[in-house]
Design a protein around this motif. Structure first.
Motif, mmCIF file in Angstrom:
data_model
loop_
_atom_site.group_PDB
_atom_site.id
_atom_site.type_symbol
_atom_site.label_atom_id
_atom_site.label_comp_id
_atom_site.label_asym_id
_atom_site.label_seq_id
_atom_site.Cartn_x
_atom_site.Cartn_y
_atom_site.Cartn_z
ATOM 1 N N VAL A 83 -14.981 2.562 -59.296
ATOM 2 C CA VAL A 83 -15.591 1.724 -60.341
ATOM 3 C C VAL A 83 -14.485 1.148 -61.209
ATOM 4 O O VAL A 83 -13.514 1.835 -61.534
ATOM 5 C CB VAL A 83 -16.553 2.558 -61.232
ATOM 6 C CG1 VAL A 83 -17.148 1.697 -62.348
ATOM 7 C CG2 VAL A 83 -17.656 3.196 -60.396
ATOM 8 N N VAL A 84 -14.628 -0.134 -61.585
ATOM 9 C CA VAL A 84 -13.785 -0.749 -62.608
ATOM 10 C C VAL A 84 -14.651 -1.019 -63.824
ATOM 11 O O VAL A 84 -15.761 -1.550 -63.697
ATOM 12 C CB VAL A 84 -13.145 -2.067 -62.131
ATOM 13 C CG1 VAL A 84 -12.381 -2.726 -63.278
ATOM 14 C CG2 VAL A 84 -12.217 -1.827 -60.955
ATOM 15 N N PRO A 97 -13.929 -0.711 -50.747
ATOM 16 C CA PRO A 97 -15.119 -1.341 -50.184
ATOM 17 C C PRO A 97 -16.390 -0.705 -50.748
ATOM 18 O O PRO A 97 -16.475 0.519 -50.914
ATOM 19 C CB PRO A 97 -14.982 -1.069 -48.683
ATOM 20 C CG PRO A 97 -13.508 -0.945 -48.460
ATOM 21 C CD PRO A 97 -12.980 -0.268 -49.710
ATOM 22 N N LEU A 98 -17.343 -1.522 -51.111
ATOM 23 C CA LEU A 98 -18.602 -1.133 -51.740
ATOM 24 C C LEU A 98 -18.413 -0.636 -53.171
ATOM 25 O O LEU A 98 -19.318 -0.058 -53.754
ATOM 26 C CB LEU A 98 -19.341 -0.077 -50.907
ATOM 27 C CG LEU A 98 -19.674 -0.459 -49.457
ATOM 28 C CD1 LEU A 98 -20.328 0.716 -48.745
ATOM 29 C CD2 LEU A 98 -20.582 -1.676 -49.405
ATOM 30 N N GLY A 99 -17.235 -0.879 -53.734
ATOM 31 C CA GLY A 99 -16.978 -0.469 -55.107
ATOM 32 C C GLY A 99 -17.771 -1.291 -56.108
ATOM 33 O O GLY A 99 -18.344 -2.342 -55.782
ATOM 34 N N GLY A 106 -14.933 -6.820 -49.651
ATOM 35 C CA GLY A 106 -15.434 -5.498 -49.278
ATOM 36 C C GLY A 106 -16.850 -5.204 -49.724
ATOM 37 O O GLY A 106 -17.169 -4.062 -50.048
ATOM 38 N N SER A 107 -17.703 -6.226 -49.732
ATOM 39 C CA SER A 107 -19.104 -6.044 -50.121
ATOM 40 C C SER A 107 -19.206 -5.363 -51.481
ATOM 41 O O SER A 107 -19.913 -4.369 -51.677
ATOM 42 C CB SER A 107 -19.876 -5.235 -49.063
ATOM 43 O OG SER A 107 -19.846 -5.887 -47.812
ATOM 44 N N LEU A 108 -18.475 -5.913 -52.431
ATOM 45 C CA LEU A 108 -18.415 -5.341 -53.766
ATOM 46 C C LEU A 108 -19.698 -5.605 -54.536
ATOM 47 O O LEU A 108 -20.438 -6.546 -54.251
ATOM 48 C CB LEU A 108 -17.219 -5.921 -54.535
ATOM 49 C CG LEU A 108 -15.857 -5.789 -53.865
ATOM 50 C CD1 LEU A 108 -14.769 -6.419 -54.738
ATOM 51 C CD2 LEU A 108 -15.529 -4.327 -53.576
ATOM 52 N N LYS A 109 -19.942 -4.777 -55.551
ATOM 53 C CA LYS A 109 -21.089 -4.939 -56.444
ATOM 54 C C LYS A 109 -20.566 -5.209 -57.843
ATOM 55 O O LYS A 109 -19.506 -4.724 -58.227
ATOM 56 C CB LYS A 109 -21.944 -3.671 -56.427
ATOM 57 C CG LYS A 109 -22.623 -3.414 -55.099
ATOM 58 C CD LYS A 109 -23.104 -1.989 -54.955
ATOM 59 C CE LYS A 109 -21.975 -1.068 -54.554
ATOM 60 N NZ LYS A 109 -22.438 0.314 -54.226
ATOM 61 N N ILE A 110 -21.329 -5.996 -58.607
ATOM 62 C CA ILE A 110 -20.878 -6.368 -59.953
ATOM 63 C C ILE A 110 -22.063 -6.466 -60.893
ATOM 64 O O ILE A 110 -23.178 -6.833 -60.479
ATOM 65 C CB ILE A 110 -20.102 -7.713 -59.907
ATOM 66 C CG1 ILE A 110 -19.437 -7.997 -61.258
ATOM 67 C CG2 ILE A 110 -20.991 -8.859 -59.466
ATOM 68 C CD1 ILE A 110 -18.428 -9.131 -61.203
ATOM 69 N N THR A 111 -21.832 -6.129 -62.157
ATOM 70 C CA THR A 111 -22.868 -6.280 -63.175
ATOM 71 C C THR A 111 -22.227 -6.689 -64.488
ATOM 72 O O THR A 111 -21.045 -6.451 -64.709
ATOM 73 C CB THR A 111 -23.662 -4.964 -63.357
ATOM 74 O OG1 THR A 111 -24.764 -5.184 -64.231
ATOM 75 C CG2 THR A 111 -22.793 -3.867 -63.932
ATOM 76 N N ARG A 112 -23.019 -7.317 -65.344
ATOM 77 C CA ARG A 112 -22.582 -7.679 -66.697
ATOM 78 C C ARG A 112 -23.603 -7.131 -67.683
ATOM 79 O O ARG A 112 -24.545 -7.811 -68.098
ATOM 80 C CB ARG A 112 -22.447 -9.205 -66.821
ATOM 81 C CG ARG A 112 -21.996 -9.692 -68.213
ATOM 82 C CD ARG A 112 -20.649 -9.059 -68.618
ATOM 83 N NE ARG A 112 -20.072 -9.683 -69.798
ATOM 84 C CZ ARG A 112 -20.301 -9.291 -71.050
ATOM 85 N NH1 ARG A 112 -21.133 -8.288 -71.288
ATOM 86 N NH2 ARG A 112 -19.706 -9.892 -72.063
#
Length: 324
Positions: free
Chosen positions: A211-212, A230-232, A256-262
């Motif tokens: 996670v970042v 990947p998938l992070g 890498g099929s990353l996920k993101i949110t705000r």
């Protein structure tokens, strides 16, 4: 009447002025609180500058702590004389006293001072939702946290250590890196001293982090994506260096099929019961000693502009309070 800091138009720190305002009595679902201390946060800068627009003129400030002076109809979790603290919309905390909605105002335990309460609510509840309410983070997972010596950063370093989470921080000076290490970061990278993305990769054996957590925004966004496994999961929760420019969603797939949110704190604390539970869990962290509140700067109401200049110049560490 209560001295209150307002702005009449978006601008720099010089836009602030102090006026005397009538406070009045609380209506249904409201309380009146007399502040002993108020908090300083980057969201205050965004609102003052117009990045987060407000109707003008507007009182400023998002968190405070003090004593309940009056309680409106229907408020049952607070009574006159209670110590209390909050982080809440709408802005208006830079003042001696105010009337506001009671739902997000939380009883403050006796073991936590008013200054600590004012310094901890927005940053502490932000840390809570980052680690407990955004994506599952387990003991042994690795988190990259930017601005690890800042207000939320020092909370995050301690929170991660208390839960067995490996936190890699970044900061702009060796002194700030040491501060993050002293508060529980496993490693901290001075981003001015070389390729911080490569250093994160080295620290994770080339795997990348799970996670970042990035409140810096524009300057760190692309590099943050490159630090993820990947998938992070990327949590972009602030814009200290400016808003993140538009980007292609296809980038997430290619990296890498990353996920993101705000996320924003105000979504998480909008429900009264949820907000009160989050606050109790935060207070438990502080009362147990897992999280210590470090207050490094104090300003008066008349010095609010100076407080903002210091914050924007990244000259502050730990927490800052404004004393009415």
């Amino acid at each position: 009447m209560a001295r209150t800091v307002i702005i009449e138009a978006p601008g720099g720190p010089e836009a602030y002025k102090i006026v005397d305002r009538a406070v009045g009595e609380p209506g249904p679902g409201e309380i009146r609180i007399r502040h002993h201390a108020c908090g300083l946060n980057f969201i205050d800068v965004y609102q003052r500058a117009g990045l987060y627009p407000l109707a003008m003129p507007h009182a400023m400030g998002m968190e405070g702590a003090g004593v309940i002076e009056a309680v409106g109809e229907g408020v049952t979790h607070l009574k006159v004389g209670d110590r209390a603290a909050y982080a809440s919309m709408p802005p208006g905390a830079y003042c001696e006293a105010r009337v506001m909605r009671a739902a997000q105002v939380c009883p403050l335990p006796d073991g936590i001072s008013f200054e600590q309460g004012a310094a901890m609510m927005l940053k502490g509840l932000t840390t809570h939702y980052l680690f407990r309410r955004t994506t599952p983070i387990a003991k042994g997972d690795t988190v990259l946290f930017h601005a690890a010596a800042g207000g939320v950063g020092l909370f995050a370093c301690q929170w991660a250590k208390s839960e067995g989470i490996r936190l890699i921080g970044t900061a702009g000076t060796d002194e700030k890196c040491q501060l993050a290490l002293d508060h529980g970061a496993e490693a901290c990278i001075n981003y001015r001293s070389g390729d911080w993305v490569a250093k994160v990769r080295d620290l994770t054996g080339g795997r990348g982090v799970d996670v970042v957590m990035d409140a810096v925004g524009k300057d760190t966004f692309d590099g943050s994506l490159d630090c993820l496994r990947p998938l992070g999961f990327m949590i972009s929760f602030g814009n200290a260096s400016g808003p993140v420019p538009p980007f292609s969603l296809a980038t997430l797939g290619a990296k890498g099929s990353l996920k993101i949110t705000r996320p924003t704190i105000f979504t998480h604390i909008a429900d009264h019961a949820t907000c009160q539970q989050m606050a109790r869990e935060l207070f438990d962290k502080v009362l147990s000693g897992d999280v210590k509140i470090r207050i490094d700067q104090r300003f008066s109401l008349e010095q609010v502009a100076d407080a903002h200049r210091a914050l924007e110049a990244r000259e502050t560490t730990g927490q800052t309070v404004i004393l009415p």
